[in-house]
Design a protein around this motif. Structure first.
Motif, PDB file in Angstrom:
ATOM      1  N   THR A   1      36.750 -10.918  56.210  1.00  0.00           N
ATOM      2  CA  THR A   1      37.944 -11.717  56.469  1.00  0.00           C
ATOM      3  C   THR A   1      39.002 -10.794  57.065  1.00  0.00           C
ATOM      4  O   THR A   1      39.325  -9.758  56.480  1.00  0.00           O
ATOM      5  CB  THR A   1      38.483 -12.366  55.189  1.00  0.00           C
ATOM      6  OG1 THR A   1      37.460 -13.196  54.610  1.00  0.00           O
ATOM      7  CG2 THR A   1      39.703 -13.221  55.489  1.00  0.00           C
TER       8      THR A   1
ATOM      9  N   VAL B   1      42.825 -10.352  58.200  1.00  0.00           N
ATOM     10  CA  VAL B   1      44.132 -10.950  57.946  1.00  0.00           C
ATOM     11  C   VAL B   1      45.219 -10.090  58.591  1.00  0.00           C
ATOM     12  O   VAL B   1      45.009  -8.917  58.911  1.00  0.00           O
ATOM     13  CB  VAL B   1      44.421 -11.081  56.432  1.00  0.00           C
ATOM     14  CG1 VAL B   1      43.345 -11.916  55.752  1.00  0.00           C
ATOM     15  CG2 VAL B   1      44.528  -9.706  55.768  1.00  0.00           C
TER      16      VAL B   1
ATOM     17  N   GLU C   1      47.329 -18.175  51.424  1.00  0.00           N
ATOM     18  CA  GLU C   1      45.888 -17.975  51.586  1.00  0.00           C
ATOM     19  C   GLU C   1      45.571 -16.511  51.836  1.00  0.00           C
ATOM     20  O   GLU C   1      44.618 -15.962  51.265  1.00  0.00           O
ATOM     21  CB  GLU C   1      45.369 -18.829  52.733  1.00  0.00           C
ATOM     22  CG  GLU C   1      43.855 -18.722  52.932  1.00  0.00           C
ATOM     23  CD  GLU C   1      43.359 -19.554  54.101  1.00  0.00           C
ATOM     24  OE1 GLU C   1      42.134 -19.777  54.188  1.00  0.00           O
ATOM     25  OE2 GLU C   1      44.188 -19.956  54.942  1.00  0.00           O
ATOM     26  N   THR C   2      46.370 -15.857  52.660  1.00  0.00           N
ATOM     27  CA  THR C   2      46.149 -14.433  52.929  1.00  0.00           C
ATOM     28  C   THR C   2      46.352 -13.609  51.668  1.00  0.00           C
ATOM     29  O   THR C   2      45.566 -12.691  51.379  1.00  0.00           O
ATOM     30  CB  THR C   2      47.113 -13.950  54.037  1.00  0.00           C
ATOM     31  OG1 THR C   2      46.799 -14.628  55.258  1.00  0.00           O
ATOM     32  CG2 THR C   2      47.005 -12.449  54.257  1.00  0.00           C
TER      33      THR C   2
ATOM     34  N   GLU D   1      45.951 -14.574  48.613  1.00  0.00           N
ATOM     35  CA  GLU D   1      44.824 -14.813  47.689  1.00  0.00           C
ATOM     36  C   GLU D   1      43.602 -14.010  48.120  1.00  0.00           C
ATOM     37  O   GLU D   1      42.905 -13.428  47.275  1.00  0.00           O
ATOM     38  CB  GLU D   1      44.526 -16.315  47.678  1.00  0.00           C
ATOM     39  CG  GLU D   1      43.531 -16.746  46.594  1.00  0.00           C
ATOM     40  CD  GLU D   1      42.083 -16.669  47.076  1.00  0.00           C
ATOM     41  OE1 GLU D   1      41.190 -16.442  46.225  1.00  0.00           O
ATOM     42  OE2 GLU D   1      41.855 -16.809  48.303  1.00  0.00           O
ATOM     43  N   LYS D   2      43.324 -13.935  49.399  1.00  0.00           N
ATOM     44  CA  LYS D   2      42.178 -13.166  49.908  1.00  0.00           C
ATOM     45  C   LYS D   2      42.351 -11.682  49.613  1.00  0.00           C
ATOM     46  O   LYS D   2      41.399 -10.987  49.248  1.00  0.00           O
ATOM     47  CB  LYS D   2      42.025 -13.393  51.419  1.00  0.00           C
ATOM     48  CG  LYS D   2      41.443 -14.736  51.805  1.00  0.00           C
ATOM     49  CD  LYS D   2      39.974 -14.833  51.400  1.00  0.00           C
ATOM     50  CE  LYS D   2      39.370 -16.145  51.885  1.00  0.00           C
ATOM     51  NZ  LYS D   2      37.937 -16.274  51.453  1.00  0.00           N
TER      52      LYS D   2
ATOM     53  N   THR E   1      41.684 -10.953  45.876  1.00  0.00           N
ATOM     54  CA  THR E   1      40.329 -11.179  45.356  1.00  0.00           C
ATOM     55  C   THR E   1      39.250 -10.426  46.132  1.00  0.00           C
ATOM     56  O   THR E   1      38.054 -10.618  45.868  1.00  0.00           O
ATOM     57  CB  THR E   1      39.998 -12.676  45.377  1.00  0.00           C
ATOM     58  OG1 THR E   1      40.084 -13.166  46.719  1.00  0.00           O
ATOM     59  CG2 THR E   1      40.968 -13.454  44.492  1.00  0.00           C
ATOM     60  N   ALA E   2      39.619  -9.596  47.074  1.00  0.00           N
ATOM     61  CA  ALA E   2      38.633  -8.889  47.887  1.00  0.00           C
ATOM     62  C   ALA E   2      37.895  -7.846  47.069  1.00  0.00           C
ATOM     63  O   ALA E   2      38.461  -7.239  46.150  1.00  0.00           O
ATOM     64  CB  ALA E   2      39.334  -8.223  49.075  1.00  0.00           C
TER      65      ALA E   2
ATOM     66  N   ARG F   1      32.564  -8.231  49.806  1.00  0.00           N
ATOM     67  CA  ARG F   1      33.498  -9.171  50.440  1.00  0.00           C
ATOM     68  C   ARG F   1      34.675  -8.338  50.950  1.00  0.00           C
ATOM     69  O   ARG F   1      35.564  -7.981  50.189  1.00  0.00           O
ATOM     70  CB  ARG F   1      33.969 -10.238  49.458  1.00  0.00           C
ATOM     71  CG  ARG F   1      32.896 -11.269  49.122  1.00  0.00           C
ATOM     72  CD  ARG F   1      33.387 -12.315  48.110  1.00  0.00           C
ATOM     73  NE  ARG F   1      33.679 -11.702  46.817  1.00  0.00           N
ATOM     74  CZ  ARG F   1      34.885 -11.608  46.282  1.00  0.00           C
ATOM     75  NH1 ARG F   1      35.934 -12.081  46.943  1.00  0.00           N
ATOM     76  NH2 ARG F   1      35.078 -11.052  45.099  1.00  0.00           N
TER      77      ARG F   1
ATOM     78  N   VAL G   1      37.955  -7.468  53.143  1.00  0.00           N
ATOM     79  CA  VAL G   1      39.163  -7.985  53.800  1.00  0.00           C
ATOM     80  C   VAL G   1      39.770  -6.835  54.596  1.00  0.00           C
ATOM     81  O   VAL G   1      40.054  -5.766  54.049  1.00  0.00           O
ATOM     82  CB  VAL G   1      40.186  -8.527  52.785  1.00  0.00           C
ATOM     83  CG1 VAL G   1      41.493  -8.891  53.507  1.00  0.00           C
ATOM     84  CG2 VAL G   1      39.630  -9.749  52.066  1.00  0.00           C
TER      85      VAL G   1
ATOM     86  N   LYS H   1      35.879 -14.123  59.580  1.00  0.00           N
ATOM     87  CA  LYS H   1      36.867 -15.192  59.552  1.00  0.00           C
ATOM     88  C   LYS H   1      38.240 -14.563  59.755  1.00  0.00           C
ATOM     89  O   LYS H   1      38.538 -13.525  59.154  1.00  0.00           O
ATOM     90  CB  LYS H   1      36.824 -15.930  58.218  1.00  0.00           C
ATOM     91  CG  LYS H   1      37.822 -17.082  58.126  1.00  0.00           C
ATOM     92  CD  LYS H   1      37.715 -17.793  56.775  1.00  0.00           C
ATOM     93  CE  LYS H   1      38.715 -18.955  56.697  1.00  0.00           C
ATOM     94  NZ  LYS H   1      38.648 -19.641  55.375  1.00  0.00           N
TER      95      LYS H   1
ATOM     96  N   LEU I   1      42.305 -15.204  59.473  1.00  0.00           N
ATOM     97  CA  LEU I   1      43.356 -16.068  58.957  1.00  0.00           C
ATOM     98  C   LEU I   1      44.602 -15.927  59.828  1.00  0.00           C
ATOM     99  O   LEU I   1      44.952 -14.819  60.235  1.00  0.00           O
ATOM    100  CB  LEU I   1      43.698 -15.692  57.513  1.00  0.00           C
ATOM    101  CG  LEU I   1      42.560 -15.814  56.496  1.00  0.00           C
ATOM    102  CD1 LEU I   1      43.080 -15.544  55.086  1.00  0.00           C
ATOM    103  CD2 LEU I   1      41.915 -17.194  56.545  1.00  0.00           C
TER     104      LEU I   1
END
Length: 484
Positions: free
Chosen positions: A4, A6, A19-20, A22-23, A26-27, A83, A85, A114, A116
């Motif tokens: 992801t 961002v 949303e950013t 939160e990512k 939780t990365a 995962r 980020v 993805k 953001l």
């Protein structure tokens, strides 16, 4: 496996989306392209762990190498099943060269990416300066500005991160803009220390507080379109003709300048024949000078001015082109000429009582003959077939020979004129200009004669030392060397 990407926005962490945030929280691993960003302090305050790539900027020789190393490492982390980020300053889609590298390599490795959305420094700049990007913008990295083409849009220069870069950008921009053109230097937009400073371009690299959060905004430059005017030439001629000007220019009259305007016309024709653009430009200027000269003399006596000359010919051109400036339709160029002649006849009206009226008597003889025949042809006094024209030339040549054999020079002169008149008639039938054709031959002869002259000089010979046969051989060589 996924990545992801961002953006940290242009300022503090408060400018990113939920949303950013939160990512980021939780990365498995949060990777920062650089910690030189105001949001990083907020990440640390929140206890969010991250890893950064700042060291690569010191270890690797070029930015391209740094960006490639970052992309490779991000892909390696994702390949381990983490995962990932990856966070960049501003928006991931604005002036971020690592992002397309990561997306390309991830696709090749089967890794999902993805992105953001995020606020970029551009959004902050639009708000601070009241800019609508829809009106046109060119955005360029300071490192690329030396290759910036001339543009009429506003300009945003990014990555203006120190005074040396600012100096290079200034020098490049000063090649396109006035030195004192007002620009806006935007520093640390979105932070408490934000500064927007308007200053002349030449002061750009004198600013002591330029840093990695600096962007330059250059408003659209309305280039001065050079207006066409004859005024400089008109003013020069007025000065030359005024008391204290040039004695020679003051003494001239319309009559005394006649030969100069004829000479200039022929020099224009020569430049056209030689297809020499620079020479044509110069010779047209000389011809224009003659026109301005005559207009100045007329203005001094109150007859007309240069402006009257321009107005008169402009009105005439509009009047004689009703198919362009009016509602008349024409099928082809021939019909344009027919309309032109009708309008011209209406304009002159009672001024002309003869079909042959209106031909300037000072024209060169060949051109005068052409005009006479063309005028007569318009009322039907002309052969419709070409054979009688050839027959007439043969007849006139015979009469010339007879007059010469009889040693009657007065009659021979008259017959020679008839021969030339008949040849011009033939030229007219084939849409050839006898005056231009003869000028071409004259120039060709002069060039070939010059070749012979130079050849004799190189060999140390005098004209009288060579027989006609020798000279004829040189002439044949000249024809091969100078076919036209």
């Amino acid at each position: 496996m996924d990545i992801t990407i961002v953006g940290l926005g242009p300022g503090p962490l408060a400018l990113i989306t939920l949303e950013t945030l939160e990512k980021i929280q939780t990365a498995d691993v949060l990777l920062l392209r650089t910690t030189r960003h105001p949001a990083v302090a907020d990440l640390t305050a929140r206890g969010i762990k991250y890893q950064e790539y700042d060291r690569l900027y010191d270890e690797l020789p070029t930015f391209d190498a740094v960006y490639q190393a970052i992309a490779t490492d991000v892909i390696d982390r994702a390949s381990q099943g983490l995962r990932v980020v990856y966070a960049v300053p501003g928006s991931p889609l604005v002036a971020e060269k690592t992002v397309p590298l990561i997306r390309e390599q991830a696709a090749a490795a089967g890794i999902t990416t993805k992105i953001l959305p995020a606020m970029s420094f551009l959004d902050m700049l639009y708000a601070r300066l009241g800019i609508d990007p829809q009106n046109g913008l060119t955005i360029i990295d300071a490192a690329e500005i030396a290759r910036l083409p001339e543009t009429d849009t506003a300009l945003i220069v990014t990555q203006l991160y120190n005074r040396q870069v600012a100096s290079d950008a200034k020098l490049s921009l000063m090649e396109l803009l006035p030195d004192d053109y007002e620009v806006s230097l935007c520093l640390r937009l979105g932070l408490n220390s934000e500064v927007v400073r308007r200053l002349p371009l030449y002061e750009l690299d004198r600013q002591q507080d330029i840093d990695h959060l600096t962007t330059l905004y250059v408003p659209p430059y309305q280039r001065q379109i050079e207006t066409f005017t004859l005024n400089p030439l008109i003013d020069v001629m007025a000065r030359l003709r005024s008391p204290g000007g040039c004695v020679w220019d003051i003494e001239q009259t319309h009559a005394s300048l006649r030969r100069y305007i004829v000479e200039e016309v022929y020099e224009v024709l020569e430049a056209i024949d030689e297809a020499d653009g620079d020479k044509l430009c110069e010779e047209l200027g000389d011809l224009l000078l003659q026109i301005v000269f005559h207009a100045r003399m007329a203005e001094e006596t109150g007859v007309f001015s240069m402006q009257d000359v321009v107005h008169t010919v402009t009105e005439k051109m509009v009047r004689r082109h009703p198919h362009v400036f009016g509602e008349i339709s024409v099928r082809d160029a021939a019909e344009v000429i027919v309309n032109w002649d009708k309008i011209k006849q209406q304009e002159k009206g009672s001024e002309r009582t003869s079909v042959l009226d209106g031909i300037p008597k000072g024209l060169p003889s060949l051109m005068y003959a052409y005009k006479l025949q063309a005028k007569a042809a318009k009322v039907g006094f002309d052969w419709t077939e070409i054979d009688p024209v050839w027959g007439k030339i043969a007849e006139e040549l015979t009469e010339l020979r007879e007059a010469l054999e009889a040693k009657n020079l007065d009659s021979a002169e008259a017959e020679l004129g008839d021969v030339l008149f008949s040849v011009i008639n033939l030229a007219r039938k084939y849409n050839l200009d006898g005056e231009i054709a003869l000028n071409r031959t004259n120039r060709k002869f002069a060039q070939r004669f010059g070749y012979i002259e130079a050849n004799l000089k190189d060999r140390g010979l005098k004209w009288r030392e060579c027989s006609l046969a020798d000279l004829d051989k040189l002439w044949e060589k000249a024809k091969l060397k100078l076919p036209e």
